[in-house]
Scaffold this active site. Structure first.
Site, PDB file in Angstrom:
ATOM      1  N   ARG A 236     -24.707  10.847 -46.184  1.00  0.00           N
ATOM      2  CA  ARG A 236     -24.567   9.405 -46.422  1.00  0.00           C
ATOM      3  C   ARG A 236     -24.862   9.046 -47.878  1.00  0.00           C
ATOM      4  O   ARG A 236     -24.382   8.031 -48.374  1.00  0.00           O
ATOM      5  CB  ARG A 236     -25.498   8.643 -45.472  1.00  0.00           C
ATOM      6  CG  ARG A 236     -25.566   7.148 -45.700  1.00  0.00           C
ATOM      7  CD  ARG A 236     -25.860   6.340 -44.441  1.00  0.00           C
ATOM      8  NE  ARG A 236     -26.936   6.842 -43.613  1.00  0.00           N
ATOM      9  CZ  ARG A 236     -28.247   6.776 -43.905  1.00  0.00           C
ATOM     10  NH1 ARG A 236     -28.648   6.250 -45.031  1.00  0.00           N
ATOM     11  NH2 ARG A 236     -29.133   7.236 -43.060  1.00  0.00           N
TER      12      ARG A 236
ATOM     13  N   TYR B 292     -11.094 -15.344 -52.337  1.00  0.00           N
ATOM     14  CA  TYR B 292     -10.528 -14.697 -51.149  1.00  0.00           C
ATOM     15  C   TYR B 292     -11.189 -15.271 -49.881  1.00  0.00           C
ATOM     16  O   TYR B 292     -12.429 -15.334 -49.789  1.00  0.00           O
ATOM     17  CB  TYR B 292     -10.791 -13.189 -51.285  1.00  0.00           C
ATOM     18  CG  TYR B 292     -10.360 -12.320 -50.162  1.00  0.00           C
ATOM     19  CD1 TYR B 292      -9.017 -12.168 -49.837  1.00  0.00           C
ATOM     20  CD2 TYR B 292     -11.296 -11.596 -49.423  1.00  0.00           C
ATOM     21  CE1 TYR B 292      -8.628 -11.333 -48.802  1.00  0.00           C
ATOM     22  CE2 TYR B 292     -10.913 -10.754 -48.392  1.00  0.00           C
ATOM     23  CZ  TYR B 292      -9.569 -10.626 -48.084  1.00  0.00           C
ATOM     24  OH  TYR B 292      -9.183  -9.794 -47.066  1.00  0.00           O
TER      25      TYR B 292
ATOM     26  N   ASP C  27     -14.580 -10.518 -58.438  1.00  0.00           N
ATOM     27  CA  ASP C  27     -13.570  -9.800 -57.664  1.00  0.00           C
ATOM     28  C   ASP C  27     -12.351  -9.659 -58.578  1.00  0.00           C
ATOM     29  O   ASP C  27     -11.656 -10.627 -58.857  1.00  0.00           O
ATOM     30  CB  ASP C  27     -13.244 -10.599 -56.388  1.00  0.00           C
ATOM     31  CG  ASP C  27     -12.288  -9.852 -55.452  1.00  0.00           C
ATOM     32  OD1 ASP C  27     -11.478  -9.037 -55.955  1.00  0.00           O
ATOM     33  OD2 ASP C  27     -12.345 -10.103 -54.236  1.00  0.00           O
TER      34      ASP C  27
ATOM     35  N   LYS D 264      -6.117  -1.942 -52.178  1.00  0.00           N
ATOM     36  CA  LYS D 264      -4.908  -2.442 -52.825  1.00  0.00           C
ATOM     37  C   LYS D 264      -4.386  -1.407 -53.827  1.00  0.00           C
ATOM     38  O   LYS D 264      -3.856  -0.396 -53.438  1.00  0.00           O
ATOM     39  CB  LYS D 264      -5.204  -3.799 -53.490  1.00  0.00           C
ATOM     40  CG  LYS D 264      -5.947  -4.785 -52.555  1.00  0.00           C
ATOM     41  CD  LYS D 264      -5.064  -5.359 -51.483  1.00  0.00           C
ATOM     42  CE  LYS D 264      -5.794  -6.120 -50.380  1.00  0.00           C
ATOM     43  NZ  LYS D 264      -6.686  -7.186 -50.788  1.00  0.00           N
TER      44      LYS D 264
HETATM   45  C1  LIG Z   1      -7.707  -7.793 -49.864  1.00  0.00           C
HETATM   46  C2  LIG Z   1      -8.748  -8.408 -50.702  1.00  0.00           C
HETATM   47  C3  LIG Z   1     -10.096  -8.197 -50.434  1.00  0.00           C
HETATM   48  C4  LIG Z   1     -10.574  -7.458 -49.217  1.00  0.00           C
HETATM   49  O1  LIG Z   1     -10.156  -6.127 -49.176  1.00  0.00           O
HETATM   50  P1  LIG Z   1     -10.119  -5.361 -47.764  1.00  0.00           P
HETATM   51  O2  LIG Z   1     -10.053  -3.938 -48.164  1.00  0.00           O
HETATM   52  O3  LIG Z   1      -8.916  -5.881 -47.040  1.00  0.00           O
HETATM   53  O4  LIG Z   1     -11.393  -5.694 -47.050  1.00  0.00           O
HETATM   54  C5  LIG Z   1     -11.024  -8.744 -51.292  1.00  0.00           C
HETATM   55  N1  LIG Z   1     -10.645  -9.475 -52.354  1.00  0.00           N
HETATM   56  C6  LIG Z   1      -9.366  -9.692 -52.638  1.00  0.00           C
HETATM   57  C7  LIG Z   1      -9.001 -10.513 -53.834  1.00  0.00           C
HETATM   58  C8  LIG Z   1      -8.371  -9.183 -51.822  1.00  0.00           C
HETATM   59  O5  LIG Z   1      -7.089  -9.456 -52.083  1.00  0.00           O
END
Ligand SMILES: *Cc1c(COP(=O)(O)O)cnc(C)c1O
Length: 399
Positions: free
Chosen positions: A64, A117, A189, A214
């Site tokens: 972990r 988000y 973010d 992403k």
């Molecule tokens: C998709 C997204 C997230 C969350 O990512 P996941 O892997 O789907 O949990 C967070 N911030 C932004 C800007 C996103 O587009």
């Protein structure tokens, strides 16, 4: 294995970002010359001897905590972000919540951008509120005006630019300067730009978050997140990560690491394709506005130009109000654009966005339909033909 895989402590050379994504994080000579890191499936790690056990000291002690696979991706992201260290989380949202939990305590006040988000907002209004953290949402255009919203108990400011679904830019250095003056932690973010097109830490941000789901992964087959920390919050991030018991499976880490290696070339193509489609859409009579900060007439363009070195493939369009049947005819006619959540993979996507459901500082008042497009790696001429056919079907359905 510790003998054949010493941790790579070489200083990071001053290479360009595209070189760093290719060579960062793992030295191909480290394990018998295999270019890629081993995928280590592990819980137990045997101590070499009783002395190591009794001192609980060894390079790896538990699955972990750290494995060569975890380190390969974490170190690569650390180098790319110019950070003190990086922790991996099982999703982008988990990376956001890990980062927030690392710096907030009961009684603290959080300033959160209104265009964040959606699920991040739910976490603030849900769990953070339950744990005694108060959140105030602020206008993404606030800039240095953030100072007026700061209270004695304000502990953190969270940024996301461009905004989710609506793509408003933020003046990141203006906000981080006000925060730094008061010792307030900043989080961002940065999933849209990735560290290739914007470097949060170089602009004064303490915790840089990526939904690695992403563009890092890039193939719509992994859920993962990363949090890269500045020197001053790295101890808190490590400690919180440990206490929460987070970890990511080695196969997912490996896929993300593999994706990262091609991220620079993919992003260049997403950027070029995205701009070509955005310009084409801007000239369509059905489209009342294209929301894409790299377009010169976008309200956020000056900030984007000043601070960002590129644009990814995600943007939105507003179309004049149409009957549901016409919108359905448009969407169902598209063959190359899939309708589905997430983005950043090789394929094009389109979804309806509903900002009116989650804005409080600056209520959403536009009347038309907002569509969010992710432009993939297809030939843009085919994507344009697909959209053109969709608009034709929409016109027929409208009568
Ligand atoms: C998709 C997204 C997230 C969350 O990512 P996941 O892997 O789907 O949990 C967070 N911030 C932004 C800007 C996103 O587009």
């Amino acid at each position: 294995m510790t003998d054949t895989m010493p941790h790579d402590d070489r200083p990071v050379p001053d290479h360009k970002p595209a070189t760093r994504v290719v060579h960062g994080g793992y030295d191909g000579h480290r394990f018998h010359g295999f270019v890629n890191p081993p995928v280590v499936h592990a819980s137990t790690v045997l101590f070499e001897n009783a002395e190591a056990h009794l001192a609980d000291r060894q390079r790896y002690v538990y699955g972990r905590h750290a494995t060569p696979t975890i380190e390969a991706l974490s170190d690569a992201v650390t180098e790319l972000e110019g950070a003190a260290g990086t922790k991996l989380a099982p999703s982008g949202l988990a990376a956001v919540t890990l980062a927030l939990m690392s710096v907030l305590s009961p009684g603290d006040h959080l300033l959160m951008v209104d265009t964040v988000y959606g699920p991040t907002r739910k976490f603030c209004d849900g769990m953070l509120a339950r744990l005694g953290v108060t959140t105030t949402y602020y206008d993404p255009a606030v800039g240095a005006g953030i100072a007026a919203l700061i209270r004695p108990e304000t502990r953190a400011i969270f940024l996301e630019a461009p905004g989710s679904g609506t793509f408003e830019m933020q003046d990141v250095p203006a906000i981080t300067a006000e925060a730094a003056r008061r010792g307030i932690v900043t989080l961002m973010d940065n999933t849209w730009a990735t560290p290739l097109f914007f470097q949060p830490l170089a602009h004064g941000v303490d915790l840089s978050i990526q939904a690695g789901t992403k563009y890092i992964s890039g193939h719509s087959d992994v859920m993962i997140g990363t949090v890269a920390a500045s020197e001053r919050v790295w101890p808190a991030l490590q400690d919180t990560y440990r206490q929460l018991g987070l970890c990511v499976g080695p196969d997912d880490i490996y896929l993300a690491y593999r994706g990262l290696k091609t991220m620079a070339v993919r992003l260049d193509r997403h950027q070029a394709n995205g701009l070509e489609i955005a310009r084409w859409l801007a000239a369509r009579p059905e489209v009342t506005r294209v929301r894409h900060p790299a377009l010169p007439d976008d309200p956020g363009h000056a900030l984007w130009r000043r601070d960002f070195s590129g644009a990814s493939g995600l943007f939105a369009i507003e179309i004049a109000p149409v009957a549901d049947a016409a919108l359905i005819a448009f969407l169902d006619r598209l063959k190359l654009f899939g309708m589905g959540y997430s983005w950043g993979g090789y394929e094009s996507l389109i979804v309806r966005a509903r900002p009116e459901l989650g804005r409080t500082a600056v209520p959403w008042t536009h009347s038309g339909t907002l569509l969010r497009l992710h432009i993939g790696l297809e030939d843009p001429a085919d994507l344009i033909a697909d959209l053109e056919a969709g608009f034709a079907a929409m016109a027929v359905a409208q009568g």
